[in-house]
Write an enzyme that holds these catalytic residues in place. Structure first.
Site, PDB file in Angstrom:
ATOM      1  N   LYS A  22      23.302  38.194  55.576  1.00  7.81           N
ATOM      2  CA  LYS A  22      22.356  38.088  56.846  1.00  7.81           C
ATOM      3  C   LYS A  22      21.466  39.496  56.776  1.00  7.81           C
ATOM      4  O   LYS A  22      20.408  39.022  56.994  1.00  7.81           O
ATOM      5  CB  LYS A  22      23.200  38.010  58.021  1.00  7.81           C
ATOM      6  CG  LYS A  22      22.577  37.412  59.092  1.00  7.81           C
ATOM      7  CD  LYS A  22      23.342  37.249  60.257  1.00  7.81           C
ATOM      8  CE  LYS A  22      24.383  36.177  60.373  1.00  7.81           C
ATOM      9  NZ  LYS A  22      25.426  36.315  61.453  1.00  7.81           N
ATOM     10  N   ARG A  91      25.713  41.169  65.087  1.00  7.38           N
ATOM     11  CA  ARG A  91      25.937  40.006  64.560  1.00  7.38           C
ATOM     12  C   ARG A  91      26.847  40.492  63.174  1.00  7.38           C
ATOM     13  O   ARG A  91      26.422  41.437  62.464  1.00  7.38           O
ATOM     14  CB  ARG A  91      24.666  39.142  64.107  1.00  7.38           C
ATOM     15  CG  ARG A  91      23.709  39.196  65.057  1.00  7.38           C
ATOM     16  CD  ARG A  91      22.404  38.920  64.440  1.00  7.38           C
ATOM     17  NE  ARG A  91      22.281  37.412  63.964  1.00  7.38           N
ATOM     18  CZ  ARG A  91      21.263  36.992  63.506  1.00  7.38           C
ATOM     19  NH1 ARG A  91      20.272  37.623  63.300  1.00  7.38           N
ATOM     20  NH2 ARG A  91      21.255  35.693  62.973  1.00  7.38           N
ATOM     21  N   GLY A 100      30.835  30.337  60.869  1.00  6.87           N
ATOM     22  CA  GLY A 100      31.740  30.153  62.013  1.00  6.87           C
ATOM     23  C   GLY A 100      33.072  30.962  62.161  1.00  6.87           C
ATOM     24  O   GLY A 100      33.909  30.727  62.899  1.00  6.87           O
ATOM     25  N   MET A 102      33.300  34.231  61.731  1.00  2.84           N
ATOM     26  CA  MET A 102      33.491  35.739  62.059  1.00  2.84           C
ATOM     27  C   MET A 102      32.345  35.579  63.462  1.00  2.84           C
ATOM     28  O   MET A 102      31.871  34.744  63.981  1.00  2.84           O
ATOM     29  CB  MET A 102      32.724  36.750  61.018  1.00  2.84           C
ATOM     30  CG  MET A 102      33.820  36.724  59.868  1.00  2.84           C
ATOM     31  SD  MET A 102      33.678  37.934  59.029  1.00  2.84           S
ATOM     32  CE  MET A 102      31.895  37.936  58.511  1.00  2.84           C
ATOM     33  N   ARG A 336      18.543  32.055  54.391  1.00  2.00           N
ATOM     34  CA  ARG A 336      19.318  32.159  53.421  1.00  2.00           C
ATOM     35  C   ARG A 336      19.363  30.793  52.420  1.00  2.00           C
ATOM     36  O   ARG A 336      18.787  29.745  52.914  1.00  2.00           O
ATOM     37  CB  ARG A 336      20.774  32.207  53.668  1.00  2.00           C
ATOM     38  CG  ARG A 336      21.637  30.977  54.184  1.00  2.00           C
ATOM     39  CD  ARG A 336      22.911  31.126  54.751  1.00  2.00           C
ATOM     40  NE  ARG A 336      23.071  29.932  55.729  1.00  2.00           N
ATOM     41  CZ  ARG A 336      23.921  29.997  56.720  1.00  2.00           C
ATOM     42  NH1 ARG A 336      24.653  31.116  56.929  1.00  2.00           N
ATOM     43  NH2 ARG A 336      23.941  29.206  57.740  1.00  2.00           N
ATOM     44  N   HIS A 452      52.941  14.035  36.617  1.00  2.00           N
ATOM     45  CA  HIS A 452      52.588  12.943  35.533  1.00  2.00           C
ATOM     46  C   HIS A 452      51.587  12.105  36.003  1.00  2.00           C
ATOM     47  O   HIS A 452      50.661  11.958  35.419  1.00  2.00           O
ATOM     48  CB  HIS A 452      53.975  12.185  35.190  1.00  2.00           C
ATOM     49  CG  HIS A 452      53.727  11.297  34.168  1.00  2.00           C
ATOM     50  ND1 HIS A 452      53.469   9.724  34.690  1.00  2.00           N
ATOM     51  CD2 HIS A 452      53.788  11.250  32.872  1.00  2.00           C
ATOM     52  CE1 HIS A 452      53.398   9.020  33.580  1.00  2.00           C
ATOM     53  NE2 HIS A 452      53.555   9.763  32.457  1.00  2.00           N
ATOM     54  N   SER A 779      44.075  24.059  17.750  1.00  2.00           N
ATOM     55  CA  SER A 779      43.677  23.391  18.896  1.00  2.00           C
ATOM     56  C   SER A 779      44.542  23.932  20.120  1.00  2.00           C
ATOM     57  O   SER A 779      45.723  23.727  19.938  1.00  2.00           O
ATOM     58  CB  SER A 779      43.592  21.925  18.827  1.00  2.00           C
ATOM     59  OG  SER A 779      43.581  21.498  20.008  1.00  2.00           O
ATOM     60  N   CYS A 847      42.472  21.643  23.874  1.00  3.00           N
ATOM     61  CA  CYS A 847      42.589  20.391  24.312  1.00  3.00           C
ATOM     62  C   CYS A 847      43.598  19.945  25.526  1.00  3.00           C
ATOM     63  O   CYS A 847      44.060  18.990  25.759  1.00  3.00           O
ATOM     64  CB  CYS A 847      43.158  19.431  23.009  1.00  3.00           C
ATOM     65  SG  CYS A 847      44.848  19.833  22.411  1.00  3.00           S
ATOM     66  N   TYR A 867      34.809  24.136  20.330  1.00  5.93           N
ATOM     67  CA  TYR A 867      34.719  22.826  21.003  1.00  5.93           C
ATOM     68  C   TYR A 867      35.789  23.025  22.211  1.00  5.93           C
ATOM     69  O   TYR A 867      36.817  23.607  22.058  1.00  5.93           O
ATOM     70  CB  TYR A 867      34.797  21.489  20.454  1.00  5.93           C
ATOM     71  CG  TYR A 867      36.308  21.322  19.964  1.00  5.93           C
ATOM     72  CD1 TYR A 867      37.341  20.634  20.607  1.00  5.93           C
ATOM     73  CD2 TYR A 867      36.682  21.818  18.502  1.00  5.93           C
ATOM     74  CE1 TYR A 867      38.643  20.454  20.041  1.00  5.93           C
ATOM     75  CE2 TYR A 867      37.849  21.498  18.028  1.00  5.93           C
ATOM     76  CZ  TYR A 867      38.632  20.763  18.736  1.00  5.93           C
ATOM     77  OH  TYR A 867      40.107  20.521  18.174  1.00  5.93           O
TER      78      TYR A 867
HETATM   79  P1  ADP Z   1      26.120  32.885  62.663  1.00  4.92           P
HETATM   80  O1  ADP Z   1      26.438  33.618  61.452  1.00  4.92           O
HETATM   81  O2  ADP Z   1      27.227  32.098  63.136  1.00  4.92           O
HETATM   82  O3  ADP Z   1      24.912  32.064  62.394  1.00  4.92           O
HETATM   83  P2  ADP Z   1      24.536  34.577  64.031  1.00  4.92           P
HETATM   84  O4  ADP Z   1      24.661  36.138  63.923  1.00  4.92           O
HETATM   85  O5  ADP Z   1      23.368  34.247  63.241  1.00  4.92           O
HETATM   86  O6  ADP Z   1      25.878  33.938  63.853  1.00  4.92           O
HETATM   87  O7  ADP Z   1      24.044  34.535  65.867  1.00  4.92           O
HETATM   88  C1  ADP Z   1      24.707  33.397  66.509  1.00  4.92           C
HETATM   89  C2  ADP Z   1      23.317  33.024  67.189  1.00  4.92           C
HETATM   90  O8  ADP Z   1      22.654  33.811  67.874  1.00  4.92           O
HETATM   91  C3  ADP Z   1      22.241  32.141  66.078  1.00  4.92           C
HETATM   92  O9  ADP Z   1      21.880  31.085  66.775  1.00  4.92           O
HETATM   93  C4  ADP Z   1      21.033  33.099  66.034  1.00  4.92           C
HETATM   94  O10 ADP Z   1      20.049  32.719  65.844  1.00  4.92           O
HETATM   95  C5  ADP Z   1      21.296  33.918  67.588  1.00  4.92           C
HETATM   96  N1  ADP Z   1      20.814  35.318  67.499  1.00  4.92           N
HETATM   97  C6  ADP Z   1      21.218  36.415  66.924  1.00  4.92           C
HETATM   98  N2  ADP Z   1      20.657  37.256  66.995  1.00  4.92           N
HETATM   99  C7  ADP Z   1      19.444  37.052  67.925  1.00  4.92           C
HETATM  100  C8  ADP Z   1      18.596  37.958  68.562  1.00  4.92           C
HETATM  101  N3  ADP Z   1      18.224  39.125  68.224  1.00  4.92           N
HETATM  102  N4  ADP Z   1      17.780  37.309  69.645  1.00  4.92           N
HETATM  103  C9  ADP Z   1      17.940  35.999  69.859  1.00  4.92           C
HETATM  104  N5  ADP Z   1      18.990  34.853  69.277  1.00  4.92           N
HETATM  105  C10 ADP Z   1      19.805  35.515  68.307  1.00  4.92           C
HETATM  106 MG    MG Z   2      23.182  32.486  62.074  1.00  8.38          MG
END
Ligand code: ADP
Ligand code: MG
Ligand code: MG
Length: 888
Positions: A22, A91, A100, A102, A336, A452, A779, A847, A867
């Protein structure tokens, strides 16, 4: 002292190790000049120190302070300023995305005073300010203070009920302000402390919570499943908040630069007005398709499309993004390279080549064998309603529908009259082969992925679910009982999904794989995916160094393997040629007491063997066919000792003794072994029972002679199994040469053949140079080599302690699935080197099951094998992976 904090303007996309995915991508977007709210990233180094030492690295707090001060200056606002507060998000973001898994906290910096400041800042938008505050309390409560999400949801739902509100939008500023009070009470009650009002303390605690989230149970389990190393740690991103929850001219969304399901070009995504962060994926309200943004806010929509095009060109791949619109201003919050289905992966790779963004070599790196595999197996149509009976191990992919039958004989009989059947057994053994061939799919309640049933099913490309332990299979009563009490009796229709391991009642409709139809030569099988697959496979074949052969024992399998692109047979097992209706002939061999009886028994087997080989050599005309001389664990051929003893006793009691049964019983007792896998098998049997290998050799070479006679181009290779020493090999080799001379004399012509050995015992590895002096090829039989190296018997260990070993991390994946590179792999490397030192043109192949496993194939490329050989269905996968493995 290290440096632990980087401004978004400092990093780039290739710094995922340090900044996490990220953070690296936020930095990349910042550098590209895209509208990213400013911020900074705390490195994974800091996290690793924290996790190792139990406290933050020295100096981190000061470094964060310095970057925070810079951020405040840029934004013209200060964290915690009660009149005009700066709010930030904290974040998580590891090197590999862990969706989902962390945590993230938004709106850090709010407190009972600054919420008033936020109201003023927003021009008196009270609702927005209280909405932001209640969100902070809930996220902070969960992430930092360990409260459950349901605690907060419950209160929100209660409030909505009270107000008769159908969505959070119907709640007033006053409602939300009340909710803040309720949440504060919850926090106090559950965590024993007040919600911290000091924003710097909030920030520090949130950063630590993100570090800690690396080791939560769900994150640990996820990493293990995805094979993400446990010691990477996560980075922490701190950025200025932008708000999508300030009114109808604001909102938040997610988007993909192409369709991640099909790969089709075009813009895909969802948008939600007046919302923040996760709302759009959490399903709290109905989102609108991204396209609707065009009517809601045309300027933002056009800008977004432009940015998406920029990102695709820049990353040269499908990207997914998160964005927020704050009062008509677009902000990019994440991007990403996006996950995609197998179908999309092939299509996108191929189309990116057309668009000139990548070349074909790169395209090969964008797809993989596992994806190709999912495209090759038929799938159940999941739009259909289904009754799940249980779930077992997904042993061999595919979707099979048929009537449940409980023994091999019935399976064959019903199939003969045109019924589709699923063979259901507790476990299978070689005697079930006929039924397995006849069945659409195989379901067992015991045994692992290399039992088996699983191995044979994969070899045949037959769908198989194994080890479905919740099913109580009663073969005698011809039924099984499921955990929910449902009873499935013989003749009832069931559907099994070998890709997921699911077992369904009744018939679930199936969709055909176009890709397989294409491989089979069906020119009407044509769509974007098929064209993309065909194009990349063509390039794979041009690129790869290793050849790909198939393990095939019948002319049908050989022919299919060839259609799938096999360049020969790397393993033709001859065991099954002694089973089924030939068992009786084998019994003659077993009970033979004199040389003459033995000769006669072998003589009777010879013509049948010859026919077997003629068919296979014909199907593989012009290509090498490696025939392995028989390698039975003896017990699989002998009648069961107890059964036979009971039979004989009954006959004796009835005064009706059958001398054949008596002799058989004697023979079985004589040959009974404690450890058949370590007993009289392979080359040992060939030496102990003279004439057996000679008969097989004769059959192979006479078949070759017949093919030559018919104008064919047979290329047999005779392979000796389970060799441990050069002496063993030489005894067999001399015998083969003697027979060959006879056959060539009789045929009046030269018959081309080679003789080589399997390498599947550690001793063979250690003496590989001596064996290579007379063997023309090696082989690697990596199944046995794995068993013999680890010293465990596959059939026993997989169902007993393997799950514990996987759980405890002794190995990340079963060494029978993916080659154990450190141990077994070292042996393969050693034998290859020693063998080639003694005979530079020694031909090397593999093989075992590993010949079709992507990771293992990459290893074999590195060792320099000539091979790999795998089951016919995996041939295209091996072709692709062999190409991907070539160093670029
Ligand atoms: P995840 O890794 O689960 O996607 P994120 O770190 O991207 O979690 O954040 C969760 C939500 O919060 C995402 O929808 C993201 O766009 C939003 N978000 C994160 N940082 C900001 C910010 N600075 N301003 C507004 N929304 C944010
Ligand atoms: Mg995100
Ligand atoms: Mg073996």
């Amino acid at each position: 002292m290290g440096r632990y904090v980087y401004d978004f303007a400092e990093g780039g996309k290739d710094q995922k190790d340090l900044l996490g995915g990220k953070g690296a991508n936020l930095a990349e977007m910042t550098r590209l000049g895209l509208p990213v709210p400013p911020g900074f990233t705390i490195t994974t180094d800091a996290c690793r120190v924290y996790l190792a030492e139990g406290h933050e690295p020295e100096g981190l707090a000061e470094e964060v302070d310095r970057h925070l001060a810079r951020l405040e200056e840029r934004m013209g606002r200060r964290l915690g300023n009660p009149d005009d507060p700066l709010l930030v998000s904290v974040r998580s973001g590891a090197k590999f995305s862990m969706p989902g898994m962390m945590d993230t906290v938004l709106n850090i910096g709010l407190g009972d005073h600054s919420v008033e400041g936020l109201i003023r800042q927003s021009g008196g938008n009270e609702r927005f300010a209280w909405d932001s505050y209640r969100r902070l309390l809930s996220m902070f409560g969960q992430t930092v203070l360990g409260l459950g999400s349901h605690d907060f949801e419950q209160e929100l739902d209660r409030l909505k009920d009270e107000r008769g509100a159908s969505s959070d939008l119907d709640l007033t500023a006053e409602d939300l302000r009340g909710l803040v009070k309720t949440y504060q009470g919850l926090v106090r009650e559950h965590s024993g402390r007040d919600f911290p009002q000091d924003p710097r303390e909030q920030l520090g605690l949130a950063i630590r919570a993100v570090f800690d989230s690396w080791n939560t149970e769900r994150a640990t389990i996820y990493r293990r499943r995805e094979r993400i190393p446990a010691d990477l740690g996560t980075a922490v991103n701190v950025g200025a908040m932008v708000f999508g929850n300030g009114g109808a001219d604001s909102g938040t969304g997610v988007a993909f630069t192409r369709d991640p399901a099909t790969g089709a070009q075009g813009v895909y995504g969802d948008y939600l007005q007046n919302a923040q962060g996760e709302d759009v994926v959490a399903g709290i309200r109905n989102t609108v398709p991204l396209h609707d943004l065009e009517t809601i806010d045309k300027a933002c929509y056009d800008e977004l499309l432009g940015i998406m095009a920029t990102l695709e060109r820049h990353y040269r791949d499908l990207c997914d993004i998160e964005f927020t619109i704050e009062h008509g201003t677009l902000w990019m919050l994440q991007t990403r390279v996006g996950k995609r289905t197998a179908q999309a992966a092939f299509r996108i790779a191929s189309e990116l080549v057309d668009e000139g963004l990548i070349d074909l070599d790169e395209a090969l790196q964008r797809v993989n064998g596992a994806q190709l595999a999912t495209l090759m197996f038929p799938r159940f149509d999941d739009r259909h309603e289904r009754h799940l009976l249980g779930t077992g191990m997904n042993a061999s992919p595919g979707a099979a529908v048929g009537r449940a039958v409980f023994d091999s004989h019935t399976a064959a009989e019903w199939a003969e009259r045109g019924e589709d059947v699923i063979l259901v057994r507790r476990e299978t053994n070689p005697d079930d082969l006929k039924g397995m061939v006849a069945a659409r799919g195989i379901l067992t309640s015991r045994g692992g992925k290399t039992s088996h049933a699983a191995v044979v099913a994969r070899g045949m490309g037959r769908t198989c679910v194994c080890g479905a332990e919740s099913l109580d299979v009663d073969v005698r009563a011809r039924r099984f009982t499921c955990a929910d009490g449902t009873v499935v009796s013989e003749g009832d229709v069931i559907s099994i999904d070998g890709t997921t391991g699911d077992i369904f009642a009744g018939e679930v409709p199936v969709m055909d794989s176009l890709v397989v139809r294409h491989f089979e030569g069906d020119t009407t099988a044509d769509d974007e995916t098929v064209r993309a697959v065909a194009r990349l496979m063509e390039h794979a074949d041009r690129t790869r160094r290793m050849e790909v052969r198939a393990n095939a024992d019948t002319p049908d399998d050989a022919a299919r393997a060839r259609r799938f692109g096999a360049q020969g047979i790397g393993l033709c097992r001859t065991e099954h040629m002694f089973l089924g209706d030939r068992r009786e002939l084998v019994e003659h061999l077993i009970i033979a007491e004199t040389h003459e009886e033995q000769e006669a028994a072998l003589e009777a087997l010879l013509p049948r063997q010859r026919e077997d080989f003629i068919g296979i050599l014909e199907a593989m005309d012009g290509l090498p066919v490696t025939v392995r001389l028989i390698d039975p664990p003896l017990h699989e051929f002998l009648p069961d000792l107890t059964d036979l003893a009971v039979l004989v006793a009954h006959e004796d009691d009835a005064g009706n003794p059958d001398s054949r049964h008596h002799r058989l019983l004697e023979a079985v007792k004589r040959m009974h072994e404690q450890n058949p896998m370590l007993g009289l098998r392979g080359v040992r049997l060939g030496i102990a029972l003279p004439g057996l290998f000679a008969m097989q050799t004769r059959a192979v070479l006479e078949a070759a002679a017949a093919r030559l006679e018919a104008g064919g181009d047979p290329r047999p290779e005779i392979m000796v199994p389970l060799v441990a020493s050069a002496e063993e090999f030489e005894i067999v080799r001399a015998e083969v040469e003697r027979v060959a001379a006879e056959v060539q004399d009789a045929a009046g012509r030269e018959i081309p053949y080679t003789v080589g050995t399997m390498i599947e015992l550690p001793r063979a590895v250690l003496t590989a140079d001596r064996i290579a002096a007379t063997a023309e090829f090696f082989s690697f039989g990596t199944n046995d080599l794995t068993q013999m190296t680890w010293g465990f018997s596959r059939d026993d260990v997989e169902s007993s302690f393997f799950s514990t070993y996987l759980e405890k991390g002794v190995f990340g994946v079963s060494p029978f699935e993916t080659l154990d590179v450190d141990g077994v792999g070292a042996l393969v490397r050693y034998a290859a080197q020693r063998g080639r030192a003694a005979r530079p043109d020694l031909h090397l192949g593999v093989c075992g099951e590993h010949g079709g496993d992507p990771e293992s194939i990459h290893f074999f490329e590195g060792v320099g094998l000539d091979y790999v050989s795998c089951s016919p269905f995996r041939v295209p996968i091996a072709r692709l992976e062999a190409a991907r493995a070539v160093p670029r």
